[in-house]
Design an enzyme around this catalytic site. Structure first.
Site, PDB file in Angstrom:
ATOM      1  N   ASP A   1      69.654  23.536  34.219  1.00  0.00           N
ATOM      2  CA  ASP A   1      68.459  23.347  33.377  1.00  0.00           C
ATOM      3  C   ASP A   1      68.651  22.255  32.332  1.00  0.00           C
ATOM      4  O   ASP A   1      68.118  22.336  31.230  1.00  0.00           O
ATOM      5  CB  ASP A   1      68.069  24.671  32.668  1.00  0.00           C
ATOM      6  CG  ASP A   1      67.979  25.817  33.649  1.00  0.00           C
ATOM      7  OD1 ASP A   1      67.418  25.598  34.726  1.00  0.00           O
ATOM      8  OD2 ASP A   1      68.498  26.910  33.351  1.00  0.00           O
TER       9      ASP A   1
ATOM     10  N   LYS B   1      67.448  17.665  34.782  1.00  0.00           N
ATOM     11  CA  LYS B   1      67.843  16.678  35.800  1.00  0.00           C
ATOM     12  C   LYS B   1      66.637  16.163  36.587  1.00  0.00           C
ATOM     13  O   LYS B   1      66.602  15.007  36.980  1.00  0.00           O
ATOM     14  CB  LYS B   1      68.865  17.306  36.758  1.00  0.00           C
ATOM     15  CG  LYS B   1      70.153  17.735  36.072  1.00  0.00           C
ATOM     16  CD  LYS B   1      71.138  18.306  37.063  1.00  0.00           C
ATOM     17  CE  LYS B   1      70.754  19.648  37.617  1.00  0.00           C
ATOM     18  NZ  LYS B   1      70.755  20.765  36.656  1.00  0.00           N
TER      19      LYS B   1
ATOM     20  N   ALA C   1      67.438  26.893  42.326  1.00  0.00           N
ATOM     21  CA  ALA C   1      67.195  25.751  41.452  1.00  0.00           C
ATOM     22  C   ALA C   1      65.703  25.576  41.202  1.00  0.00           C
ATOM     23  O   ALA C   1      64.881  25.992  42.014  1.00  0.00           O
ATOM     24  CB  ALA C   1      67.742  24.483  42.108  1.00  0.00           C
ATOM     25  N   GLY C   2      65.389  24.973  40.095  1.00  0.00           N
ATOM     26  CA  GLY C   2      63.992  24.647  39.804  1.00  0.00           C
ATOM     27  C   GLY C   2      63.955  23.400  38.959  1.00  0.00           C
ATOM     28  O   GLY C   2      64.421  23.401  37.833  1.00  0.00           O
ATOM     29  N   HIS C   3      63.482  22.311  39.545  1.00  0.00           N
ATOM     30  CA  HIS C   3      63.378  21.051  38.799  1.00  0.00           C
ATOM     31  C   HIS C   3      61.922  20.797  38.452  1.00  0.00           C
ATOM     32  O   HIS C   3      61.063  20.850  39.319  1.00  0.00           O
ATOM     33  CB  HIS C   3      63.893  19.883  39.650  1.00  0.00           C
ATOM     34  CG  HIS C   3      65.375  19.869  39.809  1.00  0.00           C
ATOM     35  ND1 HIS C   3      66.032  19.035  40.672  1.00  0.00           N
ATOM     36  CD2 HIS C   3      66.323  20.590  39.188  1.00  0.00           C
ATOM     37  CE1 HIS C   3      67.332  19.251  40.570  1.00  0.00           C
ATOM     38  NE2 HIS C   3      67.534  20.195  39.682  1.00  0.00           N
TER      39      HIS C   3
ATOM     40  N   GLN D   1      71.826  23.138  39.649  1.00  0.00           N
ATOM     41  CA  GLN D   1      72.626  23.947  38.708  1.00  0.00           C
ATOM     42  C   GLN D   1      73.457  23.030  37.788  1.00  0.00           C
ATOM     43  O   GLN D   1      73.083  21.884  37.599  1.00  0.00           O
ATOM     44  CB  GLN D   1      73.531  24.948  39.452  1.00  0.00           C
ATOM     45  CG  GLN D   1      72.772  26.117  40.080  1.00  0.00           C
ATOM     46  CD  GLN D   1      72.252  25.835  41.467  1.00  0.00           C
ATOM     47  OE1 GLN D   1      72.954  25.292  42.287  1.00  0.00           O
ATOM     48  NE2 GLN D   1      71.028  26.218  41.742  1.00  0.00           N
TER      49      GLN D   1
ATOM     50  N   ARG E   1      62.779  33.800  33.507  1.00  0.00           N
ATOM     51  CA  ARG E   1      63.564  34.544  32.503  1.00  0.00           C
ATOM     52  C   ARG E   1      63.778  33.691  31.257  1.00  0.00           C
ATOM     53  O   ARG E   1      63.987  32.485  31.370  1.00  0.00           O
ATOM     54  CB  ARG E   1      64.958  34.884  33.079  1.00  0.00           C
ATOM     55  CG  ARG E   1      64.932  35.936  34.160  1.00  0.00           C
ATOM     56  CD  ARG E   1      66.331  36.228  34.656  1.00  0.00           C
ATOM     57  NE  ARG E   1      66.886  35.118  35.437  1.00  0.00           N
ATOM     58  CZ  ARG E   1      68.117  35.095  35.910  1.00  0.00           C
ATOM     59  NH1 ARG E   1      68.948  36.099  35.666  1.00  0.00           N
ATOM     60  NH2 ARG E   1      68.538  34.083  36.625  1.00  0.00           N
TER      61      ARG E   1
HETATM   62  P1  IMP Z   1      72.550  32.713  41.995  1.00  0.00           P
HETATM   63  O1  IMP Z   1      72.759  31.258  42.187  1.00  0.00           O
HETATM   64  O2  IMP Z   1      71.122  33.151  42.213  1.00  0.00           O
HETATM   65  O3  IMP Z   1      73.521  33.541  42.775  1.00  0.00           O
HETATM   66  O4  IMP Z   1      72.840  33.055  40.459  1.00  0.00           O
HETATM   67  C1  IMP Z   1      74.143  32.976  39.892  1.00  0.00           C
HETATM   68  C2  IMP Z   1      74.078  32.483  38.453  1.00  0.00           C
HETATM   69  O5  IMP Z   1      73.657  31.134  38.422  1.00  0.00           O
HETATM   70  C3  IMP Z   1      73.076  33.241  37.573  1.00  0.00           C
HETATM   71  O6  IMP Z   1      73.587  33.279  36.255  1.00  0.00           O
HETATM   72  C4  IMP Z   1      71.839  32.346  37.596  1.00  0.00           C
HETATM   73  O7  IMP Z   1      71.020  32.540  36.465  1.00  0.00           O
HETATM   74  C5  IMP Z   1      72.485  30.981  37.609  1.00  0.00           C
HETATM   75  N1  IMP Z   1      71.664  29.929  38.217  1.00  0.00           N
HETATM   76  C6  IMP Z   1      71.473  29.697  39.531  1.00  0.00           C
HETATM   77  N2  IMP Z   1      70.698  28.632  39.706  1.00  0.00           N
HETATM   78  C7  IMP Z   1      70.397  28.155  38.490  1.00  0.00           C
HETATM   79  C8  IMP Z   1      69.665  27.018  38.036  1.00  0.00           C
HETATM   80  O8  IMP Z   1      69.118  26.227  38.800  1.00  0.00           O
HETATM   81  N3  IMP Z   1      69.600  26.851  36.691  1.00  0.00           N
HETATM   82  C9  IMP Z   1      70.224  27.689  35.827  1.00  0.00           C
HETATM   83  N4  IMP Z   1      70.937  28.756  36.206  1.00  0.00           N
HETATM   84  C10 IMP Z   1      71.026  28.975  37.532  1.00  0.00           C
END
Ligand code: IMP
Length: 418
Positions: A12, A15, A38-40, A221, A300
């Site tokens: 976050d 990017k 991910a969310g861009h 990430q 969140r």
């Molecule tokens: P997962 O990738 O869904 O397994 O989540 C594992 C950890 O990475 C958690 O703390 C998520 O909140 C965090 N996370 C995964 N993708 C992102 C992202 O794109 N931005 C911020 N945190 C992320």
């Protein structure tokens, strides 16, 4: 130029906006890891675009967007993203979107397992519950379904049957959960596979033969969510650092010229795990509200804190960063005092090297004077208030890397080049 861009904190970092800007110059934009966790976000003419799987370069005409083999794909999310972008007038076809045959497919049992495991854990990770971890588990367990398997009805049926035997067993016996029906899932997903089939492309063959340059590798990430070098076990399940860009895309023949690291002017984190400079109370609320710090994927609220330069310095080294981008500087406008972490303490003692674990670390701060002027309209470094320039210059000298760009707002044009 061939460039890799990665996040230097916990994701976050903003990017998406930087990629949108940089891909003006590059021809091919490549995702190499992660999935729709991910969310861009990119804002164009007041319209917000959120990307989960497709590189944001798709908004620029004439660019080729690539989803490399290191990415895990939820077909429903990808199709929904294609459909939604098309409805907003964005042209998407197999000519400008190419997907590796070796991407692994996220199936409904992955998402369910992700949620159920998280519920059972005593020490929560706070995953996005998108099935990312369980899909990567199947990849290394060698039972995953790749795109090339998915689009071949015979192979898909055989693999799905064998997977469901195993998953249903676990779901029933361990979690007391209802079983998935093979027939329903097969029929539904067979239709999705047909939609994705035309996008499959042997990336190695295609790009090697074309001998094209101008690659921009878009990391998802951030460094401290890396499965190896992050704050394990509070990490994602892929390698997010720059050295995975070529492996996760298969484009190993591309010579990298630049590695850009993006850091926010403060820190945020979603999910559980250590966060030395985390703030509670009114400061945290301030960052959350002013910086709209809510997850682009899950909505969140993000945890917020001061900039941690000890952490970012480690990321600069891990990723071999050659250029820095500082984002969201405008969020600091109006603060009287700004703090930056420049050293760590553990049990009262200053640490001489980066710790193996960030749990129970106390930050040592340097204070900076804030600024009252709005930085948002600035388009040149010299437009920034003196105190903001000093803040940026301190970051650069601490990290030993120059900031190529500074972002001062969510709009496309709110960016200044150094
Ligand atoms: P997962 O990738 O869904 O397994 O989540 C594992 C950890 O990475 C958690 O703390 C998520 O909140 C965090 N996370 C995964 N993708 C992102 C992202 O794109 N931005 C911020 N945190 C992320």
């Amino acid at each position: 130029m061939n460039t890799i861009l990665v996040g230097l904190q916990w994701g976050d970092e903003g990017k998406g906006k930087i990629i949108d800007y940089l891909c003006l110059k590059e021809d091919v934009i490549v995702r190499f890891q992660g999935g729709n966790n991910a969310g861009h976000t990119v804002v164009v003419n007041g319209e917000k675009f959120i990307f989960h799987l497709i590189p944001s370069g798709i908004l620029r005409k004439g660019k080729i967007c690539v989803i490399g083999s290191g990415v895990v794909i939820d077909p429903k999310v990808l199709i929904q993203e294609i459909t939604s972008l098309k409805s907003k007038g964005v042209a998407i076809s197999p000519r400008n979107l190419k997907i590796s045959p070796f991407c692994h497919i996220i199936m409904p049992y992955h998402g369910l397992m992700d949620s159920l495991r998280e519920k059972k854990r005593i020490q929560k990770i706070g995953t996005t519950k998108r099935g990312i971890g369980p899909c990567y588990v199947d990849r290394v367990s060698r039972c995953g379904i790749r795109l090339v398997d998915f689009i071949s009805p015979g192979v898909f049926s055989r693999k799905l049957k064998s997977n469901l035997d195993d998953k249903n067993n676990t779901l029933r016996k361990i979690y007391g959960f209802k079983e998935f029906s093979f027939r329903n899932m097969y029929n539904e997903y067979k239709r999705l596979a047909k939609v994705l089939k035309p996008y499959m492309c042997d990336l190695v063959d295609y790009f090697y033969k074309k001998n094209r340059g101008g690659f921009l590798f878009e990391g998802a990430q951030g460094t401290f969510l890396d499965v190896d070098f992050g704050t394990y076990p509070f990490v994602t399940s892929s390698s997010v650092i720059s050295s995975n860009a070529l492996l996760g895309s298969g484009l190993s023949f591309v010579k990298i010229d630049k590695i850009i690291g993006v850091a926010k002017a403060y820190s945020t984190r979603v999910g559980e795990g250590p966060f030395p400079t985390e703030l509670k109370g009114k400061y945290s609320e301030y960052f959350r509200n002013k910086g709209t710090e809510f997850g682009a994927t899950t909505g969140r609220p993000r945890r917020c804190g001061w900039l941690d330069l000890v952490l970012v310095k480690r990321a600069v080294i891990l990723n071999k960063i050659t250029e820095l981008v500082i984002t969201k500087l405008d969020v600091l406008d109006g603060l009287q005092k700004i703090k930056v972490c420049i050293e760590y303490k553990y049990r009262g003692k200053k640490l001489k090297k980066f710790p193996y674990d960030l749990e129970n670390i106390t930050p040592i701060y340097k204070d900076f004077k804030g600024w009252n002027k709005k930085t948002n309209p600035s388009r040149k470094f010299s437009d920034l208030p003196k105190e903001a320039r000093e803040y940026v210059e301190f970051i650069e000298s601490f990290l030993g890397v120059k900031a190529g760009f500074i972002s001062v707002g969510e709009k496309r044009e709110a960016i200044l080049k150094r």
